[in-house]
Write an enzyme that holds these catalytic residues in place. Structure first.
Site, short mmCIF file in Angstrom:
data_model
loop_
_atom_site.label_atom_id
_atom_site.label_comp_id
_atom_site.label_asym_id
_atom_site.label_seq_id
_atom_site.Cartn_x
_atom_site.Cartn_y
_atom_site.Cartn_z
N ASP A 15 0.84 -1.21 0.00
CA ASP A 15 0.00 0.00 0.00
C ASP A 15 0.87 1.25 0.00
OD1 ASP A 15 -2.92 -1.25 0.77
OD2 ASP A 15 -1.29 -2.34 1.73
N ASP A 48 -1.66 -2.83 -3.93
CA ASP A 48 -1.97 -1.40 -3.98
C ASP A 48 -0.67 -0.65 -4.22
OD1 ASP A 48 -4.65 -1.80 -3.76
OD2 ASP A 48 -4.89 -0.87 -1.80
N TYR A 54 -1.55 4.39 -6.32
CA TYR A 54 -2.80 5.06 -5.93
C TYR A 54 -3.08 6.22 -6.86
CZ TYR A 54 -2.99 2.53 -1.51
OH TYR A 54 -3.10 1.54 -0.57
N ASN A 70 -6.61 -4.02 -4.86
CA ASN A 70 -7.86 -3.53 -5.44
C ASN A 70 -7.69 -2.19 -6.15
OD1 ASN A 70 -7.61 -3.06 -2.44
ND2 ASN A 70 -9.20 -1.54 -2.88
N HIS A 119 -3.04 -9.66 -1.31
CA HIS A 119 -3.27 -8.27 -0.90
C HIS A 119 -4.24 -8.17 0.27
CE1 HIS A 119 -3.79 -3.98 -0.96
NE2 HIS A 119 -5.10 -4.11 -1.16
N HIS A 130 -10.44 -2.65 7.42
CA HIS A 130 -11.20 -3.56 6.56
C HIS A 130 -11.64 -4.82 7.30
CE1 HIS A 130 -10.64 -1.24 2.94
NE2 HIS A 130 -9.34 -1.21 3.12
N ASP A 139 -5.11 -3.48 4.78
CA ASP A 139 -5.24 -2.60 5.93
C ASP A 139 -3.94 -1.83 6.11
OD1 ASP A 139 -7.81 -2.74 6.86
OD2 ASP A 139 -7.46 -4.45 8.18
N HIS A 140 -4.07 -0.51 6.25
CA HIS A 140 -2.89 0.36 6.28
C HIS A 140 -2.30 0.40 7.68
CE1 HIS A 140 -4.24 2.74 2.45
NE2 HIS A 140 -4.31 1.42 2.29
#
Length: 329
Positions: free
Chosen positions: A47, A80, A83, A118, A212, A221, A248-249
């Site tokens: 991410d 991810d 972005y 995603n 992911h 999430h 999840d970040h």
């Protein structure tokens, strides 16, 4: 000096990238990573692709320092990668601006084994699989699903985005690139079948599955129910040791209470969600950090050591398979 031949690696990657464009019915492609020693060392980050913003550049700086210290073999990206909406095509400047120009440390000039998230599917998903990107930066390797054989450790990269029903039924304002995925039910069933066969036939001491999306998470999430229903039983039945993900970040470690499976979330490559955590049984939840950072894994035939780092390079959490063995004894 690199532990691999750049030209040999590029030819291998190009072959596998082209193979990845075949139909969903194709078996999982296997890539071999030749080790330079008796152990394996790697970093995991997810991410991240924000052109250096949201502390991405700071995380990259610390990754370079830890990578040099550990003399890593490669990096895993849990998706991810770009972005907000992936890449537009193979010539999208975001590839250089979020990847090549950010992870510039000499110690990070190693292969990057990558899966799609995603957000990557919101753009031209096939662009990230293109050999053109490997021409631009020889480190880059991405397929939807594949196997990385590193001797005593084998990594199974799984395309988890098509599992989530909401991306198909409630896409909101986003358009997803489902080329090569539809019909969805066939794509998923074929992937699960091929993964099951590959895991059962694997003779590696350590089986590590990378995707992911979360399976278990106390983050924003939470659990991905489709993966809990369809992927988790397969991992448990085949004695998978670790499931590694992003989405999840945060940084997170959850220990399964009904198997030896460990869940590691490394999704802190850039933007993080402060304070976004749900209660989780403390017996299972060994670590949770709602900030930026990354993870390292050092793997030998007899032991695995995992360390989580924050954006300043501070060690936040350590875990080792020897801890489990000690507790059992």
């Amino acid at each position: 000096m690199h532990k691999y031949s750049t030209m040999t690696l590029f030819l291998c990657l190009s072959f596998c990238l082209l193979a990845s464009l075949h139909s969903a019915a194709a078996e999982l492609q296997t890539l071999h990573h030749q080790l330079g020693g008796e152990s394996l060392s790697l970093l995991v980050v997810g991410d991240w692709g924000r052109r250096g913003a949201y502390n991405q550049s700071r995380v990259a700086l610390q990754m370079g320092k830890i990578a040099e210290k550990l003399d890593i073999d490669f990096i895993i990206s849990t998706g991810d990668n770009f972005y907000d909406d992936g890449l537009t095509d193979e010539n999208d400047p975001a590839f250089e601006e979020s990847f090549s120009n950010i992870y510039t440390a000499r110690s990070l000039q190693k292969p990057w084994y990558t899966v799609l998230g995603n957000h990557d599917y919101r753009g031209n998903a096939l662009a990230q699989l293109s050999p053109t990107l490997t021409h631009k930066d020889s480190r880059w390797f991405c397929q939807k699903s594949y196997i990385l054989n590193a001797g005593f450790a084998e990594f199974f990269f799984v395309d988890t985005t098509p599992f989530q029903t909401k991306y198909f039924t409630h896409p909101k304002d986003h358009v997803y690139d489902w080329r090569g995925v539809l019909p969805r039910h066939k794509y998923i069933s074929t992937l699960l079948k091929d993964l099951d066969v590959a895991l059962r036939e694997s003779t590696a001491r350590w089986k590590i599955v990378v995707g992911h999306h979360t399976i278990k998470s106390a983050g924003h999430h939470g659990n991905t129910q489709e993966l809990v229903s369809h992927l988790l039983p397969l991992l448990q039945a085949n004695n998978v040791d670790f499931y590694v993900n992003g989405h999840d970040h945060c940084l997170e470690h959850i220990a399964s209470s009904d198997s030896a499976l460990q869940f590691f979330t490394s999704g802190g490559g850039s933007k993080a969600w402060k304070g976004d955590i749900s209660w989780w049984d403390p017996v299972e939840n060994k670590f949770y950090y709602d900030g930026q950072g990354f993870m390292s894994m050092q793997i030998s035939p007899s032991e695995v050591d995992v360390v989580f780092y924050d954006v300043y390079g501070n060690v936040l959490h350590k875990w080792s398979t020897s801890d489990v063995l000690y507790n059992v004894m």
